[in-house]
Structures are given as structure tokens and as C-alpha cells.
Design an enzyme around this catalytic site. Structure first.
Site, short mmCIF file in Angstrom:
data_model
loop_
_atom_site.label_atom_id
_atom_site.label_comp_id
_atom_site.label_asym_id
_atom_site.label_seq_id
_atom_site.Cartn_x
_atom_site.Cartn_y
_atom_site.Cartn_z
N SER A 206 0.45 -0.91 0.01
CA SER A 206 0.06 0.67 0.05
C SER A 206 1.21 1.42 0.00
O SER A 206 2.27 0.79 0.03
CB SER A 206 -1.26 -0.29 1.49
OG SER A 206 -0.48 -0.50 2.35
N GLU B 270 1.17 5.65 1.41
CA GLU B 270 0.76 6.54 1.96
C GLU B 270 0.76 8.37 1.00
O GLU B 270 2.06 8.17 0.38
CB GLU B 270 1.38 6.55 3.13
CG GLU B 270 0.87 7.68 4.24
CD GLU B 270 1.32 7.50 5.52
OE1 GLU B 270 0.89 6.48 5.83
OE2 GLU B 270 2.26 7.95 5.74
N ALA C 120 -2.83 16.74 12.80
CA ALA C 120 -3.81 16.63 14.27
C ALA C 120 -3.88 18.40 14.32
O ALA C 120 -4.43 18.23 15.17
CB ALA C 120 -2.42 16.18 15.03
N ASP D 164 0.04 13.42 16.82
CA ASP D 164 1.30 13.59 17.88
C ASP D 164 0.58 15.41 19.11
O ASP D 164 -0.51 15.75 18.73
CB ASP D 164 2.35 14.51 17.12
CG ASP D 164 2.87 13.73 16.54
OD1 ASP D 164 3.64 12.84 17.46
OD2 ASP D 164 3.27 13.41 15.13
N HIS E 274 7.83 4.17 20.56
CA HIS E 274 7.57 5.17 20.41
C HIS E 274 8.30 6.12 21.09
O HIS E 274 8.25 5.99 22.47
CB HIS E 274 6.15 4.80 20.42
CG HIS E 274 5.53 6.87 20.94
ND1 HIS E 274 5.19 7.66 21.48
CD2 HIS E 274 4.71 7.15 19.39
CE1 HIS E 274 4.79 8.44 21.62
NE2 HIS E 274 4.04 8.53 19.85
N GLN F 238 15.26 16.25 5.10
CA GLN F 238 14.15 15.99 5.26
C GLN F 238 14.25 14.76 6.36
O GLN F 238 13.73 14.70 7.57
CB GLN F 238 12.84 16.32 4.64
CG GLN F 238 11.54 15.34 4.40
CD GLN F 238 10.66 14.49 3.34
OE1 GLN F 238 11.66 14.22 2.62
NE2 GLN F 238 10.43 15.79 2.39
N PHE G 97 12.47 14.05 10.01
CA PHE G 97 11.82 13.37 10.92
C PHE G 97 12.24 12.14 11.91
O PHE G 97 11.00 12.17 13.05
CB PHE G 97 11.33 12.54 9.38
CG PHE G 97 10.03 12.92 8.04
CD1 PHE G 97 9.65 14.29 8.06
CD2 PHE G 97 9.82 12.91 6.81
CE1 PHE G 97 9.29 14.92 8.07
CE2 PHE G 97 9.34 13.30 5.98
CZ PHE G 97 8.45 14.77 6.43
N HIS H 172 3.91 -0.98 3.52
CA HIS H 172 3.30 0.43 3.68
C HIS H 172 4.24 1.29 3.14
O HIS H 172 5.41 1.94 3.95
CB HIS H 172 2.58 0.37 4.53
CG HIS H 172 1.50 1.96 4.57
ND1 HIS H 172 0.63 1.86 3.62
CD2 HIS H 172 2.27 2.70 5.58
CE1 HIS H 172 -0.41 3.36 4.40
NE2 HIS H 172 0.71 3.58 4.83
P1 FAD Z 1 -0.89 5.89 21.03
O1 FAD Z 1 -1.04 4.02 20.94
O2 FAD Z 1 -2.24 6.26 22.23
O3 FAD Z 1 0.28 5.67 21.59
C1 FAD Z 1 0.95 7.12 22.48
C2 FAD Z 1 2.07 7.25 23.27
O4 FAD Z 1 1.46 6.78 24.65
C3 FAD Z 1 3.05 5.55 23.41
O5 FAD Z 1 4.83 6.09 23.14
C4 FAD Z 1 2.43 4.30 23.97
O6 FAD Z 1 2.73 3.77 24.63
C5 FAD Z 1 1.43 5.50 25.41
N1 FAD Z 1 0.27 4.76 25.62
C6 FAD Z 1 -0.57 4.75 24.87
N2 FAD Z 1 -1.64 4.04 26.26
C7 FAD Z 1 -1.21 4.76 27.19
C8 FAD Z 1 -1.83 4.73 28.78
N3 FAD Z 1 -2.89 3.67 28.52
N4 FAD Z 1 -1.47 4.80 29.44
C9 FAD Z 1 -0.05 5.45 29.27
N5 FAD Z 1 0.93 5.87 28.39
C10 FAD Z 1 0.12 5.26 27.04
N6 FAD Z 1 0.14 11.42 12.80
C11 FAD Z 1 -0.58 12.79 12.23
O7 FAD Z 1 -0.24 13.76 13.55
N7 FAD Z 1 -1.16 12.65 11.70
C12 FAD Z 1 -1.23 11.11 10.62
O8 FAD Z 1 -1.76 10.02 9.90
C13 FAD Z 1 -0.51 9.87 11.30
N8 FAD Z 1 -0.33 8.65 10.21
C14 FAD Z 1 0.72 7.64 10.80
C15 FAD Z 1 0.87 6.35 10.12
C16 FAD Z 1 1.28 5.78 10.66
C17 FAD Z 1 1.65 4.75 10.26
C18 FAD Z 1 2.30 5.61 12.36
C19 FAD Z 1 3.55 5.07 12.93
C20 FAD Z 1 2.78 7.24 12.26
C21 FAD Z 1 1.26 8.10 12.22
N9 FAD Z 1 1.28 9.45 12.54
C22 FAD Z 1 0.40 10.18 11.78
C23 FAD Z 1 2.07 9.07 14.51
C24 FAD Z 1 1.20 9.25 15.44
O9 FAD Z 1 0.15 10.00 15.65
C25 FAD Z 1 2.70 9.64 16.51
O10 FAD Z 1 3.59 8.79 16.66
C26 FAD Z 1 1.48 9.88 18.22
O11 FAD Z 1 2.80 10.44 18.79
C27 FAD Z 1 1.61 8.25 18.11
O12 FAD Z 1 -0.52 7.82 18.10
P2 FAD Z 1 -0.35 6.51 18.40
O13 FAD Z 1 -2.18 5.75 17.51
O14 FAD Z 1 0.78 5.71 17.93
O15 FAD Z 1 -0.81 6.66 20.01
#
Ligand code: FAD
Length: 282
Positions: A7, A9, A43, A101, A144, A207, A211, A261
């Protein structure tokens, strides 16, 4: 066994020139028939309509499925519900569900808004829309950057799977062992969802450095040194990057990954060079 999924992105274009160029780029990428496109979502709220418009345009132009990314940081249940309804009405069948983020102004590690973490968004999607959407979540083979430990990050990933995620896409990485170690730890934790490696083509030294610092992806020293040497020779840097990422993908494919991906960064040629080198066909 499911067939491997390949896929691409995209991000919503940020300028009128980017918007003009995107259809031709998408056309070239669509010609190799990826399983789906995904479209990122800012975000900060800057390109939320852009995500919707790009998804609809890609589907209309190519007939290939497009999955919006959906971040919940700073949002409310009502806003997310409205977006999900809008996507459902547009025929979207797959969502990449993320926390997003934290804003740079955040004073603590807690997310503002009604959702704390991505697992809550996955739960919300399942609670409001059942199985209407295939839900993909993010995974981090190198951890992360805000996680307190690799175990805590795995536990967070497990919560997303248990909330109903169907599959995961990883943050990009340059060391295949990081992926295989993460996949082993997931298997030991009895997680069965496919974890598709996210692949970043190497095209631009500055870049990539920026990143990688932001997302916690490690650039191995030998790659960093070569990129510094080649940074002013665009063609040589692209050749080197293509070679490195081709080898990474070959190792991953030999190791049985469920797909790849590609983070295209809205460019067709770097990803298509990898595609051709790998002999990928669907
Ligand atoms: P989560 O899974 O919620 O995790 C975030 C952090 O919190 C991690 O450190 C985790 O260990 C911790 N955590 C989770 N649950 C708990 C809990 N209950 N208590 C304490 N800590 C906890 N960002 C954008 O803004 N737009 C996008 O389109 C985008 N696309 C992405 C696509 C991919 C494939 C990836 C890998 C990342 C993408 N990101 C994007 C970045 C992503 O939004 C960031 O990495 C963000 O900081 C974490 O998102 P997450 O969904 O992994 O969060």
C-alpha cells in the site's frame, strides 16, 4: 494465509502546485495496483478537509480503495462521530486510527481533548460503527518516543489490538531486526494481527534527519555518514537510498512480513523504483 498487502501513503497537498501535481503522481502509483492508498490527517486541524477531499479524489480517479488517517488528539466524541459518519457516507471501508502527536504546547504527556490514547479511538469506532471499517493502528518496532519502556509500549499496542484493530502499520525503521524482534514479542504476547512494515524511501538528507529525530526512527551511523557525503548530489543520494531500502525490503519479505506500506511523500518515482527492484506484482 492472506496474500501480502502493498500500500501507499499520501498526504493532502499543502499548496495549489502540490494539488495540481498530485493526480498525475497518484495515477502512476495506481498503475501498479496497490492494495490501497492511505491519506494522512493533520493533528493540528490544518488539513482535515484535505484528507477527506484527497481520499474521495483518489477513489474517484483510480477506483482503488483509500483509507483516511484519523487522529483523536484534541478532539471530541461528537466531532469524531461526525467524521466517521461522513466517511461512511462516502463509502470508506478502512480507517487508520491514531492518537496523533501532542501539540508542542502540551504541558504534560496527557493528550488534550476527550480521547487519551489511540486504543480509546479504536473502541469508539467499534462502539459506534461496529465492523463498518477495517481499522489499522500504528506500531513502533523501535518504541514510540514517548513510551516509558519497550514493555509499556507493547502493552499499549496490545490494548489497541484488544480494542478491535484489524492490522497495524509500523513507523519506519532501517534495521530489519527491530521489526523482527517486535513481531516476536507480539507473537509471544499472543497478538495475531498483521503488522505491516512502514517503508520510507530515502530521498532527502535534511528531511529524513528531521523526521527521524521527531518520530524516534534510528538512522544507522553508516547510513547517516553516507547521506552526509551525498547530500548535495541528489541523483547519487537517491541511488544509494534505493539500494539500502531495496535490501531492507528484501530482508523483510524473506522474513515473511504480511506486506509493505510505502510512505511515498507524494512522489511516485522513489517508491516505484523500489517496487520495480523488488519485482512486486499483484
Ligand atoms: P498511541 O497508541 O495512543 O500511543 C501514544 C503513546 O502513548 C505511546 O508512547 C504509548 O506507549 C503511550 N500509551 C498508550 N496508551 C497508554 C496508556 N494507557 N498509558 C500511558 N501511556 C500510554 N500522526 C498524525 O498526526 N497524522 C497522521 O496521519 C499520522 N499517521 C501515522 C501513520 C503511521 C503508520 C504511524 C506509525 C504514525 C502516524 N502518525 C500520524 C504519528 C502518530 O500520530 C504519533 O506517533 C503519535 O504520537 C502516536 O500515535 P499512536 O496512534 O501510535 O498513539
Amino acid at each position: 494465509m492472506n496474500p501480502q498487502s502493498f500500500s501507499f501513503e499520501l498526504f493532502p497537498p499543502r499548496t495549489p502546485e502540490g494539488a495540481t501535481r498530485l493526480p498525475a503522481i497518484v495515477g502512476k502509483l495506481a498503475a501498479v495496483k496497490p492494495a490501497f492508498f492511505s491519506v494522512t490527517y493533520g493533528a493540528g486541524g490544518s488539513d482535515q478537509d484535505g484528507t477527506y477531499e484527497t481520499v474521495v479524489r483518489v477513489v474517484n480517479d483510480t477506483g482503488i480503495e483509500a483509507a483516511p488517517h484519523l487522529t483523536c488528539v484534541g478532539s471530541t466524541r461528537a466531532k469524531i462521530a461526525a467524521l466517521l459518519d461522513r466517511y461512511k457516507a462516502a463509502g470508506v471501508k478502512r480507517i487508520v486510527a491514531l492518537r496523533g502527536d501532542l501539540p508542542a504546547t502540551a504541558v504534560s504527556s496527557e493528550a488534550p481533548g476527550e480521547f487519551g490514547y489511540a486504543n480509546e479511538l479504536v473502541e469508539f469506532i467499534r462502539a459506534t460503527h461496529g465492523r463498518d471499517f477495517q481499522v489499522e493502528v500504528a506500531a513502533y518496532p523501535e518504541m514510540h518516543p514517548q513510551a516509558t519502556s519497550a514493555d509499556a509500549d507493547l502493552a499499549a499496542f496490545k490494548r489497541k489490538a484488544e480494542a478491535g484493530a484489524d492490522a497495524a502499520i509500523t513507523q519506519y525503521f532501517f534495521n530489519a531486526d527491530a521489526y523482527f524482534d517486535f513481531a516476536d514479542r507480539c507473537a509471544k504476547a499472543n497478538l495475531k494481527l498483521p503488522i505491516v512494515p512502514g517503508i520510507m524511501p530515502i530521498t532527502n538528507h535534511a528531511q529524513l534527519t528531521r523526521f527521524s529525530a521527531a518520530c524516534g526512527a534510528e538512522i544507522p551511523r553508516w547510513i547517516r555518514l553516507r547521506l552526509e557525503l551525498l547530500k548535495d548530489d541528489k541523483a547519487a543520494l537517491l541511488d544509494f537510498g534505493t539500494e539500502v531500502i531495496t535490501r531492507l525490503c528484501e530482508t523483510l519479505l524473506k522474513g515473511g512480513v504480511p506486506g509493505l506500506h510505502f510512505y511515498t511523500l507524494n512522489q511516485s518515482e522513489p517508491t516505484l523504483r523500489l517496487w520495480r527492484n523488488l519485482g512486486l506484482r499483484r
